[in-house]
Design a protein around this motif. Sequence first.
Motif, PDB file in Angstrom:
ATOM      1  N   UNK A 113       0.837  -1.200   0.000  1.00 28.39           N
ATOM      2  CA  UNK A 113       0.000   0.000   0.000  1.00 28.39           C
ATOM      3  C   UNK A 113       0.874   1.254   0.000  1.00 28.39           C
ATOM      4  N   UNK A 114       1.998   1.190   0.722  1.00 30.18           N
ATOM      5  CA  UNK A 114       2.907   2.347   0.757  1.00 30.18           C
ATOM      6  C   UNK A 114       3.461   2.659  -0.633  1.00 30.18           C
ATOM      7  N   UNK A 115       3.525   1.646  -1.498  1.00 26.24           N
ATOM      8  CA  UNK A 115       4.000   1.866  -2.876  1.00 26.24           C
ATOM      9  C   UNK A 115       2.868   2.229  -3.826  1.00 26.24           C
ATOM     10  N   UNK A 116       1.659   2.298  -3.290  1.00 25.83           N
ATOM     11  CA  UNK A 116       0.526   2.645  -4.153  1.00 25.83           C
ATOM     12  C   UNK A 116      -0.067   1.438  -4.874  1.00 25.83           C
ATOM     13  N   UNK A 117       0.269   0.235  -4.415  1.00 25.87           N
ATOM     14  CA  UNK A 117      -0.322  -0.970  -5.021  1.00 25.87           C
ATOM     15  C   UNK A 117      -1.628  -1.330  -4.305  1.00 25.87           C
ATOM     16  N   UNK A 118      -2.501  -1.997  -5.023  1.00 23.95           N
ATOM     17  CA  UNK A 118      -3.711  -2.551  -4.436  1.00 23.95           C
ATOM     18  C   UNK A 118      -3.344  -3.878  -3.774  1.00 23.95           C
ATOM     19  N   UNK A 119      -3.607  -4.010  -2.481  1.00 26.40           N
ATOM     20  CA  UNK A 119      -3.298  -5.248  -1.756  1.00 26.40           C
ATOM     21  C   UNK A 119      -4.537  -6.143  -1.733  1.00 26.40           C
ATOM     22  N   UNK A 120      -4.419  -7.330  -2.317  1.00 28.99           N
ATOM     23  CA  UNK A 120      -5.530  -8.297  -2.330  1.00 28.99           C
ATOM     24  C   UNK A 120      -5.201  -9.361  -1.286  1.00 28.99           C
ATOM     25  N   UNK A 121      -5.832  -9.251  -0.128  1.00 27.47           N
ATOM     26  CA  UNK A 121      -5.489 -10.116   1.006  1.00 27.47           C
ATOM     27  C   UNK A 121      -6.442 -11.306   1.053  1.00 27.47           C
ATOM     28  N   UNK A 122      -5.858 -12.509   1.090  1.00 27.32           N
ATOM     29  CA  UNK A 122      -6.672 -13.737   1.026  1.00 27.32           C
ATOM     30  C   UNK A 122      -6.880 -14.334   2.410  1.00 27.32           C
ATOM     31  N   UNK A 123      -8.085 -14.799   2.635  1.00 26.46           N
ATOM     32  CA  UNK A 123      -8.428 -15.532   3.859  1.00 26.46           C
ATOM     33  C   UNK A 123      -9.261 -16.749   3.450  1.00 26.46           C
ATOM     34  N   UNK A 124      -9.326 -17.726   4.334  1.00 27.95           N
ATOM     35  CA  UNK A 124     -10.159 -18.890   4.019  1.00 27.95           C
ATOM     36  C   UNK A 124      -9.877 -20.039   4.959  1.00 27.95           C
ATOM     37  N   UNK A 125     -10.910 -20.833   5.187  1.00 29.29           N
ATOM     38  CA  UNK A 125     -10.807 -21.922   6.157  1.00 29.29           C
ATOM     39  C   UNK A 125     -10.453 -23.240   5.479  1.00 29.29           C
ATOM     40  N   UNK A 126      -9.877 -24.150   6.271  1.00 32.72           N
ATOM     41  CA  UNK A 126      -9.623 -25.513   5.791  1.00 32.72           C
ATOM     42  C   UNK A 126     -10.928 -26.317   5.876  1.00 32.72           C
ATOM     43  N   UNK A 127     -10.902 -27.491   5.273  1.00 33.49           N
ATOM     44  CA  UNK A 127     -12.081 -28.364   5.352  1.00 33.49           C
ATOM     45  C   UNK A 127     -12.350 -28.757   6.808  1.00 33.49           C
ATOM     46  N   UNK A 128     -11.265 -29.003   7.529  1.00 33.96           N
ATOM     47  CA  UNK A 128     -11.397 -29.378   8.943  1.00 33.96           C
ATOM     48  C   UNK A 128     -12.087 -28.259   9.739  1.00 33.96           C
ATOM     49  N   UNK A 129     -11.655 -27.009   9.477  1.00 28.47           N
ATOM     50  CA  UNK A 129     -12.289 -25.871  10.160  1.00 28.47           C
ATOM     51  C   UNK A 129     -13.768 -25.784   9.794  1.00 28.47           C
ATOM     52  N   UNK A 130     -14.043 -25.952   8.498  1.00 27.27           N
ATOM     53  CA  UNK A 130     -15.440 -25.858   8.032  1.00 27.27           C
ATOM     54  C   UNK A 130     -16.295 -26.915   8.725  1.00 27.27           C
ATOM     55  N   UNK A 131     -15.777 -28.150   8.755  1.00 20.10           N
ATOM     56  CA  UNK A 131     -16.582 -29.238   9.327  1.00 20.10           C
ATOM     57  C   UNK A 131     -16.742 -29.104  10.841  1.00 20.10           C
ATOM     58  N   UNK A 132     -15.777 -28.429  11.465  1.00 19.65           N
ATOM     59  CA  UNK A 132     -15.860 -28.232  12.921  1.00 19.65           C
ATOM     60  C   UNK A 132     -16.673 -26.984  13.277  1.00 19.65           C
ATOM     61  N   UNK A 133     -17.213 -26.301  12.249  1.00 23.69           N
ATOM     62  CA  UNK A 133     -18.025 -25.116  12.516  1.00 23.69           C
ATOM     63  C   UNK A 133     -17.204 -23.893  12.909  1.00 23.69           C
ATOM     64  N   UNK A 134     -15.929 -23.891  12.519  1.00 20.29           N
ATOM     65  CA  UNK A 134     -15.045 -22.783  12.929  1.00 20.29           C
ATOM     66  C   UNK A 134     -14.795 -21.753  11.830  1.00 20.29           C
ATOM     67  N   UNK A 135     -15.517 -21.835  10.721  1.00 20.01           N
ATOM     68  CA  UNK A 135     -15.203 -20.987   9.572  1.00 20.01           C
ATOM     69  C   UNK A 135     -15.139 -19.507   9.928  1.00 20.01           C
ATOM     70  N   UNK A 136     -16.170 -19.006  10.585  1.00 16.71           N
ATOM     71  CA  UNK A 136     -16.210 -17.560  10.842  1.00 16.71           C
ATOM     72  C   UNK A 136     -15.123 -17.135  11.831  1.00 16.71           C
TER      73      UNK A 136
END
Length: 249
Positions: A115-138
């Motif tokens: 961002x300091x260089x004026x670039x657009x930062x595309x930040x990725x997030x996401x859960x594993x299958x284990x997290x999803x199945x355990x209800x921990x996604x959010x």
Amino acid sequence: MHRKLAAGNWKMNGLGASLAELETLGGMHATSGIEVLICPPAPLLSRAADAVAGSAVTIGAQDCHAARSGAHTGDVSAEMLKDAGVTSVILGHSERRQDHGETDAQVRAKAEAAIAEGLLAIICVGESLEDREAGRTLDVVGAQIDGSVPDHGTAHDLVIAYEPIWAIGTGKVPTLEQIEEVHGFLRNRLSTRFGAETASGIRLLYGGSVKPGNAADIFAVSNVDGALVGGASLKSADFSPIIAALESA
Ligand code: PGA
């Protein structure tokens, strides 16, 4: 609200011959109501920027170092990306988090540098299958957002990509309700931190097995402002219908 964004992530795919795909894509999208971005591997960046010059397509990178320069063999700084004609950079992709052990704090530092260089930062997030199945996604994506997104983020320099790890490259896609739930949650989380006005302008991309056949349905989900596309961005014939679906969403 900023323009919707169709971003292609070539990952570690593409040689000089692949620049022809970019020329084709640029020719098909000389103008566009949305933002179209392709993120090729680092050795192609400056030639890719030349290949799309004059079209609606811009070029992004897939990572950068948090420092401006120095003794970091093999790394590339945000300033170097900018110098190569790049507008944006993907940060904290799950493959970087897994293959290189990148932490939220490192992703945040990289995003600050970008961002300091004026670039657009595309930040990725996401859960594993284990997290999803355990209800921990959010919980998982909430913690990633809190840790990876710099303070003072604005809609101008920040994009968030929600990419469930189990949907990347697998052909499996969450239900539209699941996408809606996470995107709504992310919007609220950003709103709490940056205020409703800034949060409403930060684009939220969905990523993970987006294809020409499912793009229109995904783009109709509320709080989906575009896509981060891997496999289907490699060929202009696949990516172009995804761009068209976003344009008409
Ligand atoms: P995919 O990859 O579209 O091939 O699932 C998406 C991504 O990892 O950005």
